[in-house]
Design a protein around this motif. Structure first.
Motif, PDB file in Angstrom:
ATOM      1  N   THR A   1      -2.439  -3.381  -0.839  1.00 27.93           N
ATOM      2  CA  THR A   1      -3.549  -3.337  -1.845  1.00 27.93           C
ATOM      3  C   THR A   1      -3.866  -4.307  -2.714  1.00 27.93           C
ATOM      4  OG1 THR A   1      -3.031  -0.794  -1.590  1.00 27.93           O
ATOM      5  CG2 THR A   1      -4.379  -1.513  -3.633  1.00 27.93           C
TER       6      THR A   1
ATOM      7  N   SER B   1       0.805  -1.140   0.170  1.00 28.10           N
ATOM      8  CA  SER B   1      -0.177  -0.008   0.055  1.00 28.10           C
ATOM      9  C   SER B   1       0.864   1.308  -0.106  1.00 28.10           C
ATOM     10  CB  SER B   1      -1.041   0.134   1.263  1.00 28.10           C
ATOM     11  OG  SER B   1      -1.948  -1.196   1.238  1.00 28.10           O
ATOM     12  N   ARG B   2       0.044   2.576  -0.316  1.00 25.10           N
ATOM     13  CA  ARG B   2       0.912   3.708  -0.422  1.00 25.10           C
ATOM     14  C   ARG B   2       1.814   3.684  -1.429  1.00 25.10           C
ATOM     15  NH1 ARG B   2       0.336   2.450   4.839  1.00 25.10           N
ATOM     16  NH2 ARG B   2       2.605   1.633   4.969  1.00 25.10           N
ATOM     17  N   TRP B   3       1.869   2.775  -2.347  1.00 23.15           N
ATOM     18  CA  TRP B   3       2.552   3.087  -3.516  1.00 23.15           C
ATOM     19  C   TRP B   3       1.985   3.153  -4.970  1.00 23.15           C
ATOM     20  CZ3 TRP B   3       4.638  -1.507  -6.588  1.00 23.15           C
ATOM     21  CH2 TRP B   3       5.674  -1.279  -7.338  1.00 23.15           C
TER      22      TRP B   3
ATOM     23  N   LYS C   1      -4.197  -3.050   5.733  1.00 23.56           N
ATOM     24  CA  LYS C   1      -3.651  -1.819   5.604  1.00 23.56           C
ATOM     25  C   LYS C   1      -2.215  -1.779   4.952  1.00 23.56           C
ATOM     26  CE  LYS C   1      -2.509   1.877   8.710  1.00 23.56           C
ATOM     27  NZ  LYS C   1      -2.435   2.480  10.204  1.00 23.56           N
TER      28      LYS C   1
ATOM     29  N   LYS D   1      -2.188   3.611  -6.538  1.00 25.73           N
ATOM     30  CA  LYS D   1      -3.655   3.870  -5.991  1.00 25.73           C
ATOM     31  C   LYS D   1      -4.411   3.359  -7.117  1.00 25.73           C
ATOM     32  CE  LYS D   1      -2.316   7.660  -3.437  1.00 25.73           C
ATOM     33  NZ  LYS D   1      -2.666   9.235  -3.214  1.00 25.73           N
TER      34      LYS D   1
END
Length: 394
Positions: free
Chosen positions: A300, A273-275, A297, A277
């Protein structure tokens, strides 16, 4: 006693004695015997040559660097008004002098490093029934410029870019298709990246899924192939680069490709995640909520089959991926589950290096580290295919 060594990123790594890991898993049992009877004697036979080659290379490098310096001193005294020009000679002359005088010796050290790596990794793979290939050019017999050119031609014939013509440059990026994926906007298609064909299907699968960044050149090394849990697998290290003013390495890490015993019903993509979207044109792929809130969390996941994706990416299986990521000091884990294949990419510094060529070769830590790394790969595959792996792993 646990020893501390340093990985390719310079981070300390604990390496237990070889004898202590022999009972940790069945594949390690033959390790002490292979080390004592085969690997250690072979490394010992190369040690004196390693020391002499290094001494010769350093000695020639010192002499080569000294020559432009002497020219600077003499020229500066004789013609002080040309001091700026003499400084340019020093700046460009030192590297050129080193290449001309000591270049072949450093090339021999590079060949020695590759030979040592192949020896150690092949022995470690033997314990698991796998095969290993450095994918490096064979320069062991290079003694002059002519033999160097011949080695380059042989390497290009075996691993060179299939679309590149001799004497031409294949750097220009071809027609690209820009698409929006569940993990963001990306380019793929006819990139015309120079470099060899990937020896595994991993590169093509990840490229087609837009899970690799756009690049102009590619390089592969350290190919490991075999069968685990009844499934064929391959592992290769990749380095992808771009050219131009802002060029550089856009990906360096490991590519995994595992044949599943059955085909997947859907198509599942996962990444840290946070890479990435979710894009606007996700089409049939929908976001999957994992069973574990912590993992949901951290990762993804998108899939065409929500039920299959959750059954596939269970907490225990995801922990295998995290353990692999942690050991290799890696990040940006991403993967694709489609048809009958599991394909993963893991960004990490150089791996499977089998220790430094500047240190004594006869050190069991080289062998132990390779065994542990291969054991982690097996844990990951076992976790997905059999749901069974070595407990209390190293």
């Amino acid at each position: 006693m646990v020893r501390i060594v340093y990985d390719a990123a310079g981070k300390p790594v604990k390496v237990p004695p070889l004898q202590d890991i022999a009972q940790a898993r069945p594949e390690f049992a033959s390790g002490p015997r292979i080390w004592d009877e085969t690997l250690a004697p072979a490394l010992q036979a190369r040690e004196s040559d390693r020391r002499e080659t290094l001494r010769r290379a350093w000695r020639k490098t010192f002499v080569a660097a000294l020559i432009p310096g002497l020219l600077l001193v003499v020229g500066g005294i004789a013609m002080p008004f040309l001091l700026g020009g003499w400084m340019l000679i020093l700046f460009f002359g030192v590297p050129l002098s080193v290449i001309l005088i000591a270049g072949m010796d450093w090339l021999n050290i590079y060949a020695m490093k590759n030979a040592t790596k192949e020896l150690v990794l092949s022995a470690a793979c033997q314990c698991f029934g796998f095969t290993y290939d450095t994918l490096a050019p064979d320069i062991a017999r290079v003694t002059d410029f002519r033999s160097l050119v011949a080695a380059g031609k042989a390497y290009n014939a075996k691993y060179g870019s299939p679309g590149a013509k001799p004497g031409t440059k294949n750097r220009k990026r071809g027609a690209q298709t820009r698409i929006t994926t569940p993990f963001g906007s990306a380019s793929f298609g006819a990139s015309n990246a120079t470099g060899p064909e990937c020896p595994t299907p991993a590169y093509e699968a990840l490229e087609a899924a837009s899970l690799l960044p756009a690049h102009d050149s590619r390089h592969f090394e350290d190919l490991i192939k075999g069968e685990r849990a009844g499934a064929a697998f391959s592992l290769v290290e990749a380095k992808l680069e771009t050219t131009g003013d802002n060029g550089g390495t856009v990906f360096q890490g490991l590519l995994f490709h595992v044949d599943y015993p059955q085909r997947f019903l859907g198509r599942t993509l996962m990444a840290r995640s946070r890479w990435w979207k979710r894009g606007k044109a996700a089409k049939a792929l929908k976001k999957v909520s994992l069973v574990s809130a912590e993992l949901d969390k951290a990762f993804t996941v998108y899939s065409t089959d929500q039920v299959e994706a959750r059954a596939l990416l269970t907490p225990d299986r995801m922990e295998r991926l995290i353990a692999l990521e942690r050991h290799f000091s890696a990040g940006k884990l991403r993967g694709l589950f489609e048809d009958g294949h599991m394909t993963l990419a893991l960004e990490a510094p150089n791996q499977f290096e089998a220790g430094s060529i500047f240190k004594p070769l006869v050190n069991p830590d080289r062998f132990t580290t390779a065994l542990i790394e291969l054991g982690l790969v097996c844990d990951m595959i076992d976790g997905f295919l059999t749901r069974d792996w070595v407990q209390d792993k190293l």
